[in-house]
Write a protein that holds these residues in place. Sequence first.
Motif, short mmCIF file in Angstrom:
data_model
loop_
_atom_site.label_atom_id
_atom_site.label_comp_id
_atom_site.label_asym_id
_atom_site.label_seq_id
_atom_site.Cartn_x
_atom_site.Cartn_y
_atom_site.Cartn_z
N GLU A 4 0.82 -1.21 0.00
CA GLU A 4 0.00 0.00 0.00
C GLU A 4 0.86 1.26 0.00
N ASP A 5 1.97 1.23 0.73
CA ASP A 5 2.86 2.39 0.75
C ASP A 5 3.45 2.65 -0.63
N VAL A 6 3.84 1.59 -1.30
CA VAL A 6 4.43 1.76 -2.63
C VAL A 6 3.39 2.29 -3.61
N GLN A 7 2.15 1.85 -3.48
CA GLN A 7 1.10 2.35 -4.36
C GLN A 7 0.84 3.84 -4.13
N LYS A 8 0.90 4.28 -2.87
CA LYS A 8 0.72 5.70 -2.57
C LYS A 8 1.86 6.54 -3.16
N ILE A 9 3.07 6.01 -3.08
CA ILE A 9 4.21 6.76 -3.61
C ILE A 9 4.11 6.89 -5.12
N THR A 10 3.75 5.79 -5.79
CA THR A 10 3.67 5.82 -7.25
C THR A 10 2.44 6.55 -7.77
N SER A 11 1.43 6.73 -6.94
CA SER A 11 0.22 7.43 -7.39
C SER A 11 0.46 8.91 -7.64
N GLY A 12 1.44 9.49 -6.94
CA GLY A 12 1.78 10.90 -7.16
C GLY A 12 1.13 11.87 -6.21
N SER A 13 0.24 11.43 -5.35
CA SER A 13 -0.40 12.33 -4.39
C SER A 13 0.57 12.61 -3.24
N LYS A 14 0.79 13.89 -2.98
CA LYS A 14 1.76 14.30 -1.96
C LYS A 14 1.19 15.43 -1.13
N ALA A 15 1.53 15.41 0.15
CA ALA A 15 1.17 16.50 1.05
C ALA A 15 2.27 17.55 1.01
N LYS A 16 1.91 18.82 0.92
CA LYS A 16 2.87 19.90 0.79
C LYS A 16 2.83 20.81 2.00
N ALA A 17 4.00 21.29 2.36
CA ALA A 17 4.14 22.23 3.47
C ALA A 17 5.29 23.16 3.15
N GLN A 18 5.22 24.37 3.71
CA GLN A 18 6.24 25.38 3.43
C GLN A 18 6.76 25.94 4.74
N ILE A 19 8.06 26.12 4.81
CA ILE A 19 8.71 26.61 6.02
C ILE A 19 9.91 27.44 5.60
N THR A 20 10.36 28.32 6.47
CA THR A 20 11.48 29.22 6.18
C THR A 20 12.61 28.96 7.17
N TRP A 21 13.80 28.78 6.62
CA TRP A 21 15.01 28.62 7.43
C TRP A 21 15.89 29.85 7.23
N PRO A 22 16.78 30.12 8.19
CA PRO A 22 17.55 31.38 8.14
C PRO A 22 18.40 31.54 6.88
N LYS A 23 19.15 30.54 6.48
CA LYS A 23 20.08 30.67 5.36
C LYS A 23 19.51 30.15 4.05
N LEU A 24 18.87 29.02 4.07
CA LEU A 24 18.33 28.44 2.85
C LEU A 24 17.06 29.13 2.39
N GLY A 25 16.40 29.86 3.28
CA GLY A 25 15.21 30.60 2.88
C GLY A 25 13.97 29.73 2.89
N THR A 26 13.10 29.94 1.92
CA THR A 26 11.83 29.23 1.84
C THR A 26 12.06 27.81 1.34
N LEU A 27 11.53 26.85 2.10
CA LEU A 27 11.66 25.44 1.77
C LEU A 27 10.27 24.85 1.53
N LEU A 28 10.11 24.19 0.39
CA LEU A 28 8.86 23.52 0.06
C LEU A 28 9.05 22.03 0.29
N CYS A 29 8.27 21.46 1.22
CA CYS A 29 8.39 20.06 1.59
C CYS A 29 7.19 19.29 1.04
N THR A 30 7.46 18.19 0.37
CA THR A 30 6.42 17.30 -0.14
C THR A 30 6.64 15.91 0.43
N SER A 31 5.55 15.27 0.88
CA SER A 31 5.63 13.97 1.53
C SER A 31 4.57 13.05 0.94
#
Length: 753
Positions: free
Chosen positions: A196-223
Amino acid sequence: MGKKRQNSQLFSSLTKKQKKHLKEFGEEHPFHDVVGARPEKTEILHLPPSPEQSDVEHDELEDEEVEVEQETAYQKLLSTLNQPGINDNSEEESTDDEDEEDELLDEGDSDGVANNSEHGDEEDDGEESADKAVVEAVEGEEKGAGEDFVDKEHETQFCLETNFTDAEERGDADSPAEEDCKDMFLQHLDTELGEEDVQKITSGSKAKAQITWPKLGTLLCTSPLERFGGIGPHKNTSLPVFHKVLETRRKDLNQTVDPNGPAGESSPLQLELLALMGSYKDLYCSDICPVVQAPQVCSAYCLHVLNHVLKANSRVLAHNALLREHKTQAGPGAEPQDEPRDQGLTRPKVLILVPFRGGALRVVQNLISLLETKGKKIMVSNKKRFKEEFGEEEDVKPHHVQRPDDYDAVFSGNVDDHFKIGVSIVRGSIRLYSPFYSSDIIIASPLGLRTVLGADGEFNRDFDFLSSIDLLVVDHADVLLMQNWEHVLHVMKHMNLQPLDSHGVDFSRVRMWNLNNWAKHYRQTLVFSSIQDPQINNILTKHCANYRGQIATKNMPKTGSICQVLVQLPHVFQMFSADSFMDHDARFQFFVDKVLPQYRDSVMSHTLIYIPSYFDYIRLRNYMRKEEINFTSICEYSSRSEVSRARHFLQKGDKQFLLFTERFHFYKRHTIKGLQNLIFYGLPSFPHFYSEVCNMLAAGGRAEEASWTCTSLYSRYDAHKLAAITGAQRAGQMLHSNKTVHLFVTGGEDKAP
C-alpha cells in the motif's frame, strides 16, 4: 624484435655441429627431422658401432648419441610457442658458439648481405630484452585495455567479504537502542514498506508544506506518506549522528575548503544542509552561488556521503565478525543463525555526478581531508596516478582577458568532461581506481557514464552497478545543463534497475526491499544548482520517488538582473501564447511573424539574436539561409577563425544579423563589439547573462544610445527566468496582465509595465 627473439631461441638450442651444418647448407641435417611425428623410429644409434668405421666416424657417433638424448630443435621451438614467456636461452654455450650464432642472425636478417652494425648492441643483451618484454606483457594485462585499471595489490584489503572488525571497533555497529532511534541512517534503511505504501508513492499524491530557514530561505516540503511528514523549524532540527571517525573532523568542516586557512566551525549554511541531508529526504538547492557557496556545499555533501559509507561498511564488517564467531563457537549440530540483511545487490552505494575532472578532484580532496586527523595521514592507493589524470592543467588562458568571477570558479582546474572513477573506503583508508563492483563511491561525468551504460541494442553495456545506489548527488546541475542534458536523463533512467547478473552477491544478506525492486524508493537524491530550471525540476518530479519525500528551495528574487544593466536602454518584453514549455513551434512562428519583420530594415543593422537552445539556433539558421537574409552565426562548435570573422563582419556592418548561442557565451564569455540592437529569442537560463549581453552595447565605443533597442520573448512557462531578470513582483504583474508588451528603461527612471 619478435622474429629475432624466436631465431635466438632456435639457434641457442642447436649443438656446434648442427650450427655448422646449418651455416654451410642453409638447413638442418635430415637426421634431426621429425618424420611422421614419430622420432623414435630414427633412433638408429642404438645399434652397435661397426668395426669398419674410422675414428672420426666413431667420434661423430658419440656426438650424435648425446644429441639424441636431448630434445630436437623443432621440439624446443614448439615448446617456446606454447610458453611464450619462457626464455630457453642456454647460458652454457661457448664463446665460439655465440659468435657463430651472431653470424647466422646477421646473414638471416640481411638476406645474404652482411650488416654487422645492426645487431652489434642488440645481441649482447638479448636475454635482458626478452625479460623486459615479459614484464611489459604482465603489466599490460594488469592495466587492461583502454582506461580500465585493475589494482590487484589492494583488492583483498578493501574487500568487504573478507574483512572483519575487531571487538573494539564493533561498538559503532552494535550501538545501544537509544542511539539507534536517533540515527536516521538506521531508521531509513531498516524501514520496511508495504504494498500500500508503494502504491501511494507511485500514485503521485503528496502533502505539501512550506517553512522558512535562516540561510536556505523558503523550503517547500512534499511527503507521499503521512507518517513521514515534513521538517520542523531550524531550531528544532538537530544534526545527524556521525560516525566516530568523522565526529571530530566534521567540526572543522570549513578547513576542507581552504586547508591553509584557519580552522573554524562549520558555516550556518553547512549546518542547515547537514540537517536536511541527514533526514534522508531528497533535496534540491537552486540558488547556490558558484563563487562563495559552492565550495561549502561540496564539503557538506562529502561529509554526508562519508558518513553514509562508513556506517554501511562498518555494519557489514561487524556482522562478518559476528557470523565468524558464531561459526567457530557453534557445535556441529547447532541450528544455523539467520544472517543479517545489510547489503544491496551490488556494492556501490553513492553516485556523484560532476561536470569536470576538476570537480572530481575537489570531491576526492574533501574525502581525504575529512578522514585525516591532525598529525595522522591515511593510506590513499593510486594517489599519484589520480593527481596526474585529474590535476590542474597548465594555464593556457590569456591573462589579459577579464572574465567574471563565476566563470573562473566554474572553469578552474581540469575541464575535461569525460571521466569516471571508483572509490572504495574501508577502515578509514581510501582506494582510488577501484573497479565499479568493488567501489563504495562512483564519481563520474554524465558523458563518462554514458559510455559505460551504452544504449539499447549494444552488446558491451553495463548498468548493474547502479542497482543499489542509496545516495545520488548531482552537483553543478546548471553546468550539466550546458553540456548535454540527455546524458543526465540517460543515467537517471538506469538508476536502481534490477541487475542482469548476480555478480557474486550473497542473497541471504541482501535487504528485502532490494530484492523487491524497491531500491528507488530508498534512494536519496541531492541536486545543487545556481538556477531554477524546469529541466532540472524534472529530475525530482519524474525520476525520484523517495518514500521520505522531497525538500526544494523556493526563493524568488526581489530585484532581477535587469538592475545590473549599466547602459541607457529600452527593454521591450513581448509575450506569446504557448501550449507547453517545449512548444518551440509557437516561439518560432511568433518570431518570424511579429519580431523579425521589424528588424529587416537596413536601418536596424548590427543586431545580435541571443538563442538559448541549439535546436532553435539550427532552425533559425536554416530559415535565414532559405530567405537569403544577410546574417552570420556563432555557436559552441564554431572554430576560432569562424568566430573572429563573424565578429568582424558584424562590427563593420557587413552582416546585419548575428545568431549567438547561449552555450557559446557560457564557455567563452567574449565581448561582441559594434552592437546596436538585441533580440532575446528566449530568456537566458542564467539571469546575469541578460545584463552581460546588454552591457555589450557600450563596448563598441559609439555614443548612439538613442538608437539602441532590446526585445525579449517569453511565455507563461518562463516564469522563473522572467522573475530572475525583472524581479518577482514585476514578473507576476507581467504574467497576469492583459497586455502582451511591457517596457522597461534602464539608465534612467524605471517605468512600470
